[in-house]
Design a protein around this motif. Structure first.
Motif, PDB file in Angstrom:
ATOM      1  N   ALA A 278       0.830  -1.207   0.000  1.00  0.00           N
ATOM      2  CA  ALA A 278       0.000   0.000   0.000  1.00  0.00           C
ATOM      3  C   ALA A 278       0.868   1.263   0.000  1.00  0.00           C
ATOM      4  O   ALA A 278       0.597   2.216  -0.749  1.00  0.00           O
ATOM      5  CB  ALA A 278      -0.923  -0.002   1.214  1.00  0.00           C
ATOM      6  N   LEU A 279       1.900   1.288   0.805  1.00  0.00           N
ATOM      7  CA  LEU A 279       2.755   2.473   0.887  1.00  0.00           C
ATOM      8  C   LEU A 279       3.539   2.689  -0.406  1.00  0.00           C
ATOM      9  O   LEU A 279       3.693   3.827  -0.872  1.00  0.00           O
ATOM     10  CB  LEU A 279       3.718   2.343   2.073  1.00  0.00           C
ATOM     11  CG  LEU A 279       3.051   2.401   3.452  1.00  0.00           C
ATOM     12  CD1 LEU A 279       4.042   2.044   4.549  1.00  0.00           C
ATOM     13  CD2 LEU A 279       2.438   3.779   3.712  1.00  0.00           C
ATOM     14  N   THR A 281       2.634   1.857  -3.364  1.00  0.00           N
ATOM     15  CA  THR A 281       1.723   2.232  -4.447  1.00  0.00           C
ATOM     16  C   THR A 281       0.984   3.546  -4.148  1.00  0.00           C
ATOM     17  O   THR A 281       0.150   3.975  -4.951  1.00  0.00           O
ATOM     18  CB  THR A 281       0.699   1.112  -4.725  1.00  0.00           C
ATOM     19  OG1 THR A 281       0.046   0.750  -3.508  1.00  0.00           O
ATOM     20  CG2 THR A 281       1.404  -0.117  -5.302  1.00  0.00           C
ATOM     21  N   HIS A 282       1.282   4.154  -3.017  1.00  0.00           N
ATOM     22  CA  HIS A 282       0.725   5.465  -2.654  1.00  0.00           C
ATOM     23  C   HIS A 282       1.874   6.366  -2.197  1.00  0.00           C
ATOM     24  O   HIS A 282       2.023   6.639  -0.993  1.00  0.00           O
ATOM     25  CB  HIS A 282      -0.332   5.334  -1.549  1.00  0.00           C
ATOM     26  CG  HIS A 282      -1.567   4.610  -1.979  1.00  0.00           C
ATOM     27  ND1 HIS A 282      -1.625   3.229  -2.062  1.00  0.00           N
ATOM     28  CD2 HIS A 282      -2.793   5.074  -2.366  1.00  0.00           C
ATOM     29  CE1 HIS A 282      -2.836   2.881  -2.478  1.00  0.00           C
ATOM     30  NE2 HIS A 282      -3.562   3.973  -2.673  1.00  0.00           N
ATOM     31  N   PRO A 283       2.703   6.802  -3.139  1.00  0.00           N
ATOM     32  CA  PRO A 283       3.906   7.562  -2.770  1.00  0.00           C
ATOM     33  C   PRO A 283       3.621   8.838  -1.982  1.00  0.00           C
ATOM     34  O   PRO A 283       4.452   9.267  -1.189  1.00  0.00           O
ATOM     35  CB  PRO A 283       4.566   7.869  -4.119  1.00  0.00           C
ATOM     36  CG  PRO A 283       3.498   7.639  -5.150  1.00  0.00           C
ATOM     37  CD  PRO A 283       2.593   6.597  -4.588  1.00  0.00           C
ATOM     38  N   ASP A 284       2.443   9.433  -2.180  1.00  0.00           N
ATOM     39  CA  ASP A 284       2.116  10.631  -1.401  1.00  0.00           C
ATOM     40  C   ASP A 284       1.978  10.299   0.079  1.00  0.00           C
ATOM     41  O   ASP A 284       2.419  11.075   0.955  1.00  0.00           O
ATOM     42  CB  ASP A 284       0.821  11.263  -1.926  1.00  0.00           C
ATOM     43  CG  ASP A 284      -0.368  10.310  -1.838  1.00  0.00           C
ATOM     44  OD1 ASP A 284      -0.180   9.084  -2.090  1.00  0.00           O
ATOM     45  OD2 ASP A 284      -1.475  10.766  -1.516  1.00  0.00           O
ATOM     46  N   ARG A 298      -0.584   6.087  13.859  1.00  0.00           N
ATOM     47  CA  ARG A 298      -1.825   6.361  13.141  1.00  0.00           C
ATOM     48  C   ARG A 298      -1.819   5.669  11.778  1.00  0.00           C
ATOM     49  O   ARG A 298      -2.858   5.170  11.309  1.00  0.00           O
ATOM     50  CB  ARG A 298      -2.011   7.866  12.977  1.00  0.00           C
ATOM     51  CG  ARG A 298      -2.125   8.623  14.292  1.00  0.00           C
ATOM     52  CD  ARG A 298      -1.973  10.127  14.096  1.00  0.00           C
ATOM     53  NE  ARG A 298      -3.054  10.672  13.283  1.00  0.00           N
ATOM     54  CZ  ARG A 298      -3.060  11.925  12.813  1.00  0.00           C
ATOM     55  NH1 ARG A 298      -2.033  12.740  13.087  1.00  0.00           N
ATOM     56  NH2 ARG A 298      -4.070  12.360  12.096  1.00  0.00           N
ATOM     57  N   ALA A 299      -0.648   5.631  11.154  1.00  0.00           N
ATOM     58  CA  ALA A 299      -0.527   4.983   9.852  1.00  0.00           C
ATOM     59  C   ALA A 299      -0.851   3.497   9.939  1.00  0.00           C
ATOM     60  O   ALA A 299      -1.538   2.940   9.075  1.00  0.00           O
ATOM     61  CB  ALA A 299       0.883   5.188   9.293  1.00  0.00           C
ATOM     62  N   SER A 403      11.463  -0.413  -4.272  1.00  0.00           N
ATOM     63  CA  SER A 403      10.321  -0.341  -5.192  1.00  0.00           C
ATOM     64  C   SER A 403       9.807  -1.752  -5.460  1.00  0.00           C
ATOM     65  O   SER A 403      10.504  -2.750  -5.210  1.00  0.00           O
ATOM     66  CB  SER A 403      10.717   0.332  -6.501  1.00  0.00           C
ATOM     67  OG  SER A 403      11.732  -0.418  -7.155  1.00  0.00           O
ATOM     68  N   LEU A 404       8.581  -1.833  -5.962  1.00  0.00           N
ATOM     69  CA  LEU A 404       8.030  -3.134  -6.333  1.00  0.00           C
ATOM     70  C   LEU A 404       8.837  -3.756  -7.455  1.00  0.00           C
ATOM     71  O   LEU A 404       9.262  -3.069  -8.388  1.00  0.00           O
ATOM     72  CB  LEU A 404       6.572  -2.994  -6.769  1.00  0.00           C
ATOM     73  CG  LEU A 404       5.539  -2.676  -5.686  1.00  0.00           C
ATOM     74  CD1 LEU A 404       4.157  -2.520  -6.321  1.00  0.00           C
ATOM     75  CD2 LEU A 404       5.505  -3.763  -4.618  1.00  0.00           C
TER      76      LEU A 404
END
Length: 430
Positions: A278-279, A281-284, A298-299, A403-404
């Motif tokens: 998830a992290l 694939t969601h670089p923001d 929280r994450a 990276s993946l």
């Protein structure tokens, strides 16, 4: 995604049109969309359990939490208050379908997960000392040390620059931690991982061999440990049994070890795998976490909501006639609480499809049901959260350019009802 086409459970799919079966391919391959559609169909939907018996699916956040804390719903499939015979119970039929001999039933049906008060309270109290917040906090430096050692060795496992994080980090970290806590020798830990995989495979030829071997191994372990007790959980349970056998039976002691070790590494391993994916694939969101490391607790809660590994609870049963969200549930009826649809319920969350690491306010009560709720709230939740925090923090600190190794759509997942797990997570370390 791998198939369960050779499992006896697959034979029931499609037999009851209009009643979703947990083995339906649409629910296995896309539980978020599949169970989400059921949630919008209604708060309580008639469906079918894995053995094809009828079950009520509770799909929405508020209703799921309400049933989880409602003691009129019991976990014990053999409770006299259910008003049906043992052979009518879906869990018993499932064990029969999996080829487990009858004399092994108590080791599964009698676990802390399948007990209600007062037995559940007694068993939970016996093991909870190993999972207090203080004890888990004191354990953190050791968890960080194990993580750093595993991460330093990751390049040794790379093939063509790609390493499988599930095999070489996500599993070894929690299984090492829980086995040290319980007192499982290091030499036995690879075998526990294989047994765990066999038990969740839903393949009779694997389960019927591995489960008896696991039970025999635990008995041998108890026999050996009695000769040299230490300060681990296994020794504590042996002392309790030997000092006052009325508080802990032989079967309960073996079952407790089985439950704690399996539950203590299987789900955490896949929280690490799912969360890392998830992290990446969601670089923001990953950038938010890198800019503010204090966001990590929280994450982890948001990752548990958004891509947690457990999508359903075990069955609960109505001990009397009761109503849920306007739907009458009869005494003895089985109820399945769908965590994945509850965690994406738009009635409770704003924009639930969006991964938002800032969604859960710091210091507030959990705003998800990834660990359940009520009396059966996950005993190891504090440890699992800590392992997740350590795993993500140390992983991205060691390999900031990671990276993946394949496109996200090429990642393969294991087709298991109610579970969200990767077969492998290929990564380029940078």
């Amino acid at each position: 995604m791998s198939a369960l086409s050779n499992s006896p459970l697959a034979a029931h799919v499609g037999k009851h049109p209009g009643e979703p079966n947990m083995m339906d391919p649409a629910l296995l391959t896309d539980p978020f969309g599949g169970y989400g559609a059921l949630r919008e169909q209604g708060p309580v939907v008639r469906g079918r359990f894995m053995d094809d018996s009828p079950v009520w699916l509770v799909t929405r956040f508020d209703d799921v939490r309400q049933v989880l804390r409602d003691q009129r719903f019991v976990n014990n499939p053999t409770a006299p208050s259910l008003g049906h015979s043992l052979q009518e119970n879906p869990m018993v039929r499932l064990l029969d379908m999996m080829g487990l001999p009858e004399h092994f039933r108590p080791y599964l049906l009698g676990s802390i997960l399948n007990n209600d008060a007062p037995d559940h309270t007694r068993l939970r109290r016996l093991v909870s000392r190993a999972f207090t917040t203080r004890k888990i906090t004191d354990l953190r430096p050791r968890v960080e040390q194990i993580a750093d050692e595993l991460l330093a060795r990751l390049p040794e496992h790379a093939e063509d620059g790609v390493v499988d994080l599930i095999k070489h980090f996500a599993y070894p970290l929690p299984i090492t931690v829980i086995c040290e806590l319980v007192g499982i020798p290091e030499a036995d830990r690879p075998q526990w991982r294989k047994w765990g995989a066999d038990l969740v495979s839903l393949q009779p030829e694997r389960m019927s061999v591995s489960f008896p071997a696991m039970i025999e191994h635990i008995h041998e372990l108890i026999h050996e440990r009695r000769r040299a007790l230490t300060d681990d959980l296994l020794s504590e349970l042996i002392r309790t049994h030997d000092d006052d056998g009325g508080r802990l039976s032989d079967v309960e002691m073996v079952t407790m070890i089985l439950t704690v070790v399996l539950a203590g590494h299987e789900t955490t391993a896949h929280l690490i795998g799912n969360g890392t994916t998830a992290l990446l694939t969601h670089p923001d969101q990953l950038r938010l976490l890198r800019d503010d490391p204090a966001l990590m607790p929280r994450a982890v809660h948001e990752l548990l909501r958004w891509c947690g590994p457990v999508h359903i609870t075990q069955l609960r049963y109505a001990s009397e006639d009761v109503e849920v969200a306007g739907t009458p549930i009869r005494q003895g009826d089985a109820v399945q609480l769908v965590l994945v649809s509850a965690n994406f319920d738009p009635r409770h969350y704003t924009d639930p499809e969006r991964l938002d690491l800032t969604r859960h306010p710091a210091g507030h009560a959990e705003n998800h049901v990834g660990f359940g709720h009520g009396m059966h709230y996950c005993l190891g939740a504090t440890l699992a959260k800590q392992e997740g925090e350590v795993a993500f923090a140390r992983l991205f600190a060691h390999y900031p350019e990671m990276s993946l190794g394949v496109a996200p759509e090429q990642l393969e997942r294991t087709a298991l009802p109610g579970s969200w797990r990767l077969e492998a997570l290929p990564l380029r370390l940078g």
